[in-house]
Design an enzyme around this catalytic site. Sequence first.
Site, short mmCIF file in Angstrom:
data_model
loop_
_atom_site.label_atom_id
_atom_site.label_comp_id
_atom_site.label_asym_id
_atom_site.label_seq_id
_atom_site.Cartn_x
_atom_site.Cartn_y
_atom_site.Cartn_z
N ARG A 55 0.83 -1.21 0.00
CA ARG A 55 0.00 0.00 0.00
C ARG A 55 0.86 1.26 0.00
O ARG A 55 0.46 2.29 -0.48
CB ARG A 55 -0.90 0.02 1.24
CG ARG A 55 -2.19 -0.74 1.02
CD ARG A 55 -3.01 -0.71 2.27
NE ARG A 55 -2.21 -1.18 3.40
CZ ARG A 55 -2.68 -1.43 4.61
NH1 ARG A 55 -3.93 -1.23 4.86
NH2 ARG A 55 -1.90 -1.87 5.58
N LYS A 113 0.29 -15.86 11.60
CA LYS A 113 -0.14 -16.89 12.58
C LYS A 113 -1.63 -16.86 12.84
O LYS A 113 -2.26 -17.90 13.04
CB LYS A 113 0.63 -16.73 13.89
CG LYS A 113 0.59 -15.33 14.47
CD LYS A 113 1.94 -14.69 14.45
CE LYS A 113 1.84 -13.20 14.66
NZ LYS A 113 3.11 -12.54 14.81
N GLU A 137 6.39 -21.69 8.45
CA GLU A 137 7.43 -21.76 9.49
C GLU A 137 7.55 -20.46 10.28
O GLU A 137 7.70 -20.45 11.49
CB GLU A 137 8.78 -22.11 8.83
CG GLU A 137 9.93 -22.22 9.78
CD GLU A 137 9.79 -23.37 10.77
OE1 GLU A 137 9.88 -24.52 10.35
OE2 GLU A 137 9.60 -23.09 11.97
N VAL A 140 5.44 -19.07 13.68
CA VAL A 140 5.66 -19.44 15.09
C VAL A 140 7.13 -19.23 15.45
O VAL A 140 8.03 -19.75 14.79
CB VAL A 140 5.29 -20.92 15.34
CG1 VAL A 140 5.52 -21.30 16.80
CG2 VAL A 140 3.85 -21.20 14.94
N ILE A 144 13.16 -19.29 14.83
CA ILE A 144 13.44 -20.67 15.30
C ILE A 144 12.69 -21.66 14.39
O ILE A 144 11.48 -21.53 14.23
CB ILE A 144 12.94 -20.87 16.75
CG1 ILE A 144 13.53 -19.82 17.69
CG2 ILE A 144 13.27 -22.27 17.24
CD1 ILE A 144 12.94 -19.87 19.10
N GLU A 198 2.83 -6.43 17.89
CA GLU A 198 1.84 -6.47 16.82
C GLU A 198 1.26 -5.07 16.63
O GLU A 198 1.35 -4.22 17.52
CB GLU A 198 0.70 -7.42 17.20
CG GLU A 198 1.12 -8.86 17.36
CD GLU A 198 1.73 -9.43 16.10
OE1 GLU A 198 1.06 -9.44 15.06
OE2 GLU A 198 2.90 -9.84 16.14
N ASP A 209 -1.64 -13.52 20.51
CA ASP A 209 -0.56 -13.89 19.59
C ASP A 209 0.06 -15.23 20.00
O ASP A 209 0.26 -16.12 19.17
CB ASP A 209 0.49 -12.77 19.60
CG ASP A 209 1.70 -13.09 18.75
OD1 ASP A 209 1.59 -12.96 17.52
OD2 ASP A 209 2.73 -13.50 19.32
N LYS A 213 0.06 -19.08 18.09
CA LYS A 213 1.26 -19.90 17.85
C LYS A 213 1.14 -21.26 18.55
O LYS A 213 1.54 -22.29 17.99
CB LYS A 213 2.50 -19.16 18.34
CG LYS A 213 2.78 -17.88 17.54
CD LYS A 213 3.78 -16.98 18.25
CE LYS A 213 4.05 -15.70 17.47
NZ LYS A 213 4.77 -14.71 18.26
N1 HSE Z 1 4.51 -9.63 18.17
C1 HSE Z 1 5.16 -10.88 18.01
C2 HSE Z 1 6.07 -11.12 19.22
C3 HSE Z 1 5.96 -10.87 16.74
O1 HSE Z 1 6.32 -10.16 19.97
O2 HSE Z 1 6.51 -12.23 19.43
C4 HSE Z 1 6.40 -12.23 16.29
O3 HSE Z 1 5.33 -13.08 16.04
#
Ligand code: HSE
Length: 443
Positions: A55, A113, A137, A140, A144, A198, A209, A213
């Site tokens: 955007r 996620k 991948e 999460v 890692i 986020e 969040d 995950k």
């Molecule tokens: N906001 C997420 C965190 C970013 O702090 O882990 C990675 O998913």
Amino acid sequence: MNSESANSINSPSIKIGICGFGTVGGGSYNLLQNAGDEISRRVGCSIDVVRIASRSLKLEDIDTTAIISNDPFDVVNDPDVDIVIETIGGFDPAFEVVHQALANGKHVVTANKALIAERGNELFAVAEENSVTLAFESSVAGGIPIIKALREGLAANKIDWLAGIINGTGNFILTEMAEKQRQFADVLVEAQELGYAEADPTFDVEGIDAAHKLTIMASIAFGIPLQFDKTYTEGISRITPEDIGFAKQLGYRVKHLGIARRSGNGVEMRVHPTLIPRKRLLARVDGVGNAVLVHGHAVGSTLYNGPGAGADATASSVIADVIDIARQKLAGLSKPLLPALGYLSMHDDLAVLPIDEVETEFYLRIPVNDVVGVMAKISSILQDFDISIEAVIQKELDSKTVPIVILTHRALESKLNSAIAAIEALSDVSGEVMRIRVETFDD
Ligand code: HSE
């Protein structure tokens, strides 16, 4: 392979379209530019970004031969694009973009996620119908490679449980509160400035969040469908420096964990602040770091530790997925080598247990008036509900009220709830009881 330059390897190139050019999309683009030669040597052909949808990005902002537009559907409908990287985030338009790309027969790599945890069952079905890969991948634990570890590295194991620090922002906040006695709100602002949080930071601090995950990891660990709505979720916003201090006195650290465990005929899926003995490695993962401890029946415990957020770390996982798909494409596979969640036949019968049926040890902080006999009344209530006490701290903080801090042995959540209701009803209890679950990870 000899030392000739990777570009002269001269297989057809793999063509990438990126939808969303924020922290992760931009980071993925930069990584492909910076490490392109090394990646080409590994894959056997070049990987070229031919389309970008953003955007805000303008042609003059970056040095690229890619076509830039502001419509992600330009990317997913371009017949030249082999793999779409979706780094828009959220559901709208990300769901339609990914759906359309898969329906068009394109492979998709996503860092989203929320999309995988909440709409993944539908999207994986579309990917399967079209014999393409939907890879995730980077959704999460940032950099890692935990999805690969669970789905491939540990594929011979029945996974008993896993526990992870899977939100970098939350871990950064708890670490700063513990080590520098900083205030919650002040550290959160810094996490936002550093690009960890986020867009809506309540997703980080209220555990949403992490629940996304955990939902994804639990599905791969146990072979169950994605069930975000059944993941118990509690954030860190009620944790006070006082609780962190008491935990320290008792020999624990407070961490925000996602825990999934096989239990009887079901599975537990829960995200909540947790006291962990400070000698455990997981208790020593600080800052924006993530770590996931996985217990497999054959291997025992294995620990995966690294950066869980940030442009470069997350891009590392995005591009690893791109490389996997490129290799499969070059090998001429007519359908993906791996089922998305690692199982061809899922354990649909494994129910997710409600939190009331979960058993843990507990930390309780009970604000009481400093009068004789209150501790005896509390002990008696706990005994009535079959909850035994492991340790107690009672310390004077001011002249009128004193918190009593109790560590319990294992107790069923439903019994603990009833005990807390009875304790809060005592006339000498002056406020709400703070409860934090305790996990020792010595099983
Ligand atoms: N906001 C997420 C965190 C970013 O702090 O882990 C990675 O998913």
